[in-house]
Write a protein that holds these residues in place. Structure first.
Motif, PDB file in Angstrom:
ATOM      1  N   ALA A  49      52.348  62.423   0.677  1.00 25.64           N
ATOM      2  CA  ALA A  49      51.601  62.200  -0.560  1.00 25.64           C
ATOM      3  C   ALA A  49      50.241  61.568  -0.260  1.00 25.64           C
ATOM      4  O   ALA A  49      49.224  61.945  -0.851  1.00 25.64           O
ATOM      5  N   ARG A  50      50.218  60.609   0.650  1.00 27.52           N
ATOM      6  CA  ARG A  50      48.935  59.977   1.013  1.00 27.52           C
ATOM      7  C   ARG A  50      47.965  61.004   1.604  1.00 27.52           C
ATOM      8  O   ARG A  50      46.784  61.001   1.288  1.00 27.52           O
ATOM      9  N   MET A  51      48.477  61.884   2.470  1.00 27.07           N
ATOM     10  CA  MET A  51      47.613  62.899   3.066  1.00 27.07           C
ATOM     11  C   MET A  51      47.093  63.854   1.998  1.00 27.07           C
ATOM     12  O   MET A  51      45.941  64.282   2.049  1.00 27.07           O
ATOM     13  N   GLN A  52      47.926  64.194   1.018  1.00 27.45           N
ATOM     14  CA  GLN A  52      47.473  65.048  -0.075  1.00 27.45           C
ATOM     15  C   GLN A  52      46.377  64.338  -0.867  1.00 27.45           C
ATOM     16  O   GLN A  52      45.410  64.962  -1.301  1.00 27.45           O
ATOM     17  N   MET A  53      46.530  63.042  -1.075  1.00 27.89           N
ATOM     18  CA  MET A  53      45.514  62.272  -1.798  1.00 27.89           C
ATOM     19  C   MET A  53      44.189  62.274  -1.052  1.00 27.89           C
ATOM     20  O   MET A  53      43.136  62.471  -1.642  1.00 27.89           O
ATOM     21  N   ILE A  54      44.258  62.041   0.236  1.00 25.96           N
ATOM     22  CA  ILE A  54      43.039  61.983   1.044  1.00 25.96           C
ATOM     23  C   ILE A  54      42.303  63.315   1.018  1.00 25.96           C
ATOM     24  O   ILE A  54      41.094  63.372   0.872  1.00 25.96           O
ATOM     25  N   SER A  55      43.035  64.413   1.129  1.00 23.48           N
ATOM     26  CA  SER A  55      42.403  65.727   1.233  1.00 23.48           C
ATOM     27  C   SER A  55      42.072  66.363  -0.117  1.00 23.48           C
ATOM     28  O   SER A  55      41.528  67.454  -0.161  1.00 23.48           O
ATOM     29  N   SER A  56      42.344  65.688  -1.210  1.00 17.36           N
ATOM     30  CA  SER A  56      42.203  66.310  -2.530  1.00 17.36           C
ATOM     31  C   SER A  56      40.776  66.403  -3.055  1.00 17.36           C
ATOM     32  O   SER A  56      40.493  67.229  -3.901  1.00 17.36           O
ATOM     33  N   GLY A  57      39.905  65.557  -2.588  1.00 13.56           N
ATOM     34  CA  GLY A  57      38.568  65.516  -3.162  1.00 13.56           C
ATOM     35  C   GLY A  57      37.526  66.086  -2.239  1.00 13.56           C
ATOM     36  O   GLY A  57      37.818  66.650  -1.192  1.00 13.56           O
ATOM     37  N   GLY A  58      36.292  65.897  -2.638  1.00 10.22           N
ATOM     38  CA  GLY A  58      35.171  66.370  -1.846  1.00 10.22           C
ATOM     39  C   GLY A  58      34.837  65.397  -0.730  1.00 10.22           C
ATOM     40  O   GLY A  58      35.619  64.504  -0.383  1.00 10.22           O
ATOM     41  N   ASP A  59      33.651  65.562  -0.176  1.00 12.70           N
ATOM     42  CA  ASP A  59      33.218  64.745   0.957  1.00 12.70           C
ATOM     43  C   ASP A  59      33.175  63.258   0.624  1.00 12.70           C
ATOM     44  O   ASP A  59      33.533  62.418   1.446  1.00 12.70           O
ATOM     45  N   CYS A  86      54.394  61.418 -14.736  1.00 16.67           N
ATOM     46  CA  CYS A  86      54.211  60.213 -13.920  1.00 16.67           C
ATOM     47  C   CYS A  86      53.006  60.435 -13.004  1.00 16.67           C
ATOM     48  O   CYS A  86      52.832  61.532 -12.456  1.00 16.67           O
ATOM     49  N   TYR A  87      52.202  59.391 -12.845  1.00 15.37           N
ATOM     50  CA  TYR A  87      51.007  59.475 -12.007  1.00 15.37           C
ATOM     51  C   TYR A  87      50.954  58.304 -11.035  1.00 15.37           C
ATOM     52  O   TYR A  87      51.390  57.197 -11.361  1.00 15.37           O
ATOM     53  N   VAL A  88      50.397  58.576  -9.864  1.00 19.93           N
ATOM     54  CA  VAL A  88      50.068  57.536  -8.905  1.00 19.93           C
ATOM     55  C   VAL A  88      48.571  57.301  -9.039  1.00 19.93           C
ATOM     56  O   VAL A  88      47.780  58.245  -8.950  1.00 19.93           O
ATOM     57  N   ILE A  89      48.192  56.050  -9.275  1.00 25.00           N
ATOM     58  CA  ILE A  89      46.779  55.693  -9.370  1.00 25.00           C
ATOM     59  C   ILE A  89      46.359  55.153  -8.003  1.00 25.00           C
ATOM     60  O   ILE A  89      46.963  54.211  -7.483  1.00 25.00           O
ATOM     61  N   ALA A  90      45.350  55.788  -7.418  1.00 30.60           N
ATOM     62  CA  ALA A  90      44.871  55.398  -6.088  1.00 30.60           C
ATOM     63  C   ALA A  90      43.384  55.105  -6.148  1.00 30.60           C
ATOM     64  O   ALA A  90      42.646  55.724  -6.916  1.00 30.60           O
ATOM     65  N   ARG A  91      42.976  54.153  -5.316  1.00 32.55           N
ATOM     66  CA  ARG A  91      41.557  53.835  -5.176  1.00 32.55           C
ATOM     67  C   ARG A  91      41.155  54.102  -3.736  1.00 32.55           C
ATOM     68  O   ARG A  91      41.843  53.681  -2.803  1.00 32.55           O
ATOM     69  N   ALA A  92      40.039  54.785  -3.560  1.00 27.66           N
ATOM     70  CA  ALA A  92      39.487  55.029  -2.232  1.00 27.66           C
ATOM     71  C   ALA A  92      38.220  54.204  -2.096  1.00 27.66           C
ATOM     72  O   ALA A  92      37.397  54.171  -3.010  1.00 27.66           O
ATOM     73  N   PHE A 103      47.049  60.941  -9.546  1.00 31.13           N
ATOM     74  CA  PHE A 103      47.726  62.080  -8.955  1.00 31.13           C
ATOM     75  C   PHE A 103      49.066  62.269  -9.636  1.00 31.13           C
ATOM     76  O   PHE A 103      49.888  61.350  -9.660  1.00 31.13           O
ATOM     77  N   GLU A 104      49.280  63.453 -10.189  1.00 29.50           N
ATOM     78  CA  GLU A 104      50.554  63.740 -10.852  1.00 29.50           C
ATOM     79  C   GLU A 104      51.661  63.819  -9.813  1.00 29.50           C
ATOM     80  O   GLU A 104      51.525  64.470  -8.787  1.00 29.50           O
ATOM     81  N   VAL A 105      52.781  63.143 -10.084  1.00 29.53           N
ATOM     82  CA  VAL A 105      53.916  63.156  -9.167  1.00 29.53           C
ATOM     83  C   VAL A 105      54.698  64.448  -9.365  1.00 29.53           C
ATOM     84  O   VAL A 105      55.101  64.769 -10.475  1.00 29.53           O
ATOM     85  N   ARG A 106      54.887  65.186  -8.297  1.00 32.18           N
ATOM     86  CA  ARG A 106      55.641  66.435  -8.344  1.00 32.18           C
ATOM     87  C   ARG A 106      57.078  66.242  -7.903  1.00 32.18           C
ATOM     88  O   ARG A 106      57.996  66.815  -8.470  1.00 32.18           O
ATOM     89  N   ASP A 107      57.311  65.477  -6.833  1.00 35.60           N
ATOM     90  CA  ASP A 107      58.652  65.289  -6.284  1.00 35.60           C
ATOM     91  C   ASP A 107      58.928  63.819  -6.018  1.00 35.60           C
ATOM     92  O   ASP A 107      58.099  63.119  -5.436  1.00 35.60           O
ATOM     93  N   ARG A 122      48.127  67.787  -9.062  1.00 36.44           N
ATOM     94  CA  ARG A 122      46.726  67.728  -9.466  1.00 36.44           C
ATOM     95  C   ARG A 122      46.172  66.314  -9.424  1.00 36.44           C
ATOM     96  O   ARG A 122      46.853  65.346  -9.729  1.00 36.44           O
ATOM     97  N   ALA A 123      44.901  66.248  -9.072  1.00 36.70           N
ATOM     98  CA  ALA A 123      44.194  64.972  -9.057  1.00 36.70           C
ATOM     99  C   ALA A 123      43.221  64.953 -10.223  1.00 36.70           C
ATOM    100  O   ALA A 123      42.630  65.969 -10.574  1.00 36.70           O
ATOM    101  N   HIS A 124      43.075  63.781 -10.821  1.00 40.16           N
ATOM    102  CA  HIS A 124      42.165  63.597 -11.944  1.00 40.16           C
ATOM    103  C   HIS A 124      41.259  62.412 -11.646  1.00 40.16           C
ATOM    104  O   HIS A 124      41.758  61.316 -11.344  1.00 40.16           O
ATOM    105  N   ASP A 125      39.948  62.617 -11.711  1.00 35.83           N
ATOM    106  CA  ASP A 125      39.029  61.493 -11.562  1.00 35.83           C
ATOM    107  C   ASP A 125      39.147  60.608 -12.788  1.00 35.83           C
ATOM    108  O   ASP A 125      39.320  61.087 -13.910  1.00 35.83           O
ATOM    109  N   LEU A 126      39.055  59.305 -12.564  1.00 36.80           N
ATOM    110  CA  LEU A 126      39.171  58.354 -13.659  1.00 36.80           C
ATOM    111  C   LEU A 126      37.930  57.489 -13.727  1.00 36.80           C
ATOM    112  O   LEU A 126      37.427  57.033 -12.704  1.00 36.80           O
ATOM    113  N   PRO A 127      37.448  57.210 -14.936  1.00 34.55           N
ATOM    114  CA  PRO A 127      36.402  56.197 -15.051  1.00 34.55           C
ATOM    115  C   PRO A 127      37.006  54.844 -14.683  1.00 34.55           C
ATOM    116  O   PRO A 127      38.231  54.672 -14.756  1.00 34.55           O
TER     117      PRO A 127
END
Length: 135
Positions: A49-59, A86-92, A103-107, A122-127
């Protein structure tokens, strides 16, 4: 060579024996109430899941997530997210200049000890003020 391969397989498999005792639950096959219970119990976000989060966005997201990737919370969706998921909220990046995504939880992987998230969708940008992190 065969002994070396068997030794490596043992090292790779042994730390994850608890995973063999887990039940895999796809969120798409669960009722909203079941998802809510699991979402409240999430105590771990696994490497996939962490790797999916890292690779989900742009540069920009990739650069920030290499600096720091923090799992802030798991929540049932609130505006602007789907309230039945259910969503995981992550900050980079750093707390004062990073970006947040949901990030919507699938499994889920559920055992007697804990509930984990292995696959995110799916990932969603958040204000910055869209979703308050749960302590």
């Amino acid at each position: 060579m065969r002994a070396l391969c068997l030794g490596m397989a043992t090292v790779l498999v042994a730390p994850h024996l608890a995973l063999a005792e887990s039940k895999w639950l796809e969120s798409g096959r669960l009722e909203e109430a079941e998802i809510r219970v699991l979402c409240e119990r999430v105590g771990d976000v696994r490497m996939l899941a962490r790797m999916q989060m890292i690779s989900s966005g742009g540069d920009d997201w990739l650069r920030l997530s290499r600096q720091e990737l923090v799992i802030e919370s798991t929540i049932m969706g609130v505006f602007p997210l789907d309230s039945s998921r259910c969503y995981v909220i992550a900050r980079a990046g750093p707390a004062d200049g990073g970006r947040r995504r949901a990030f919507e939880v699938r499994d889920f992987a559920v055992s007697t000890e804990q509930t984990s998230v292995f696959v995110v969708g799916r990932a969603h940008d958040l204000p910055p003020d869209a979703v308050q992190a749960r302590p």
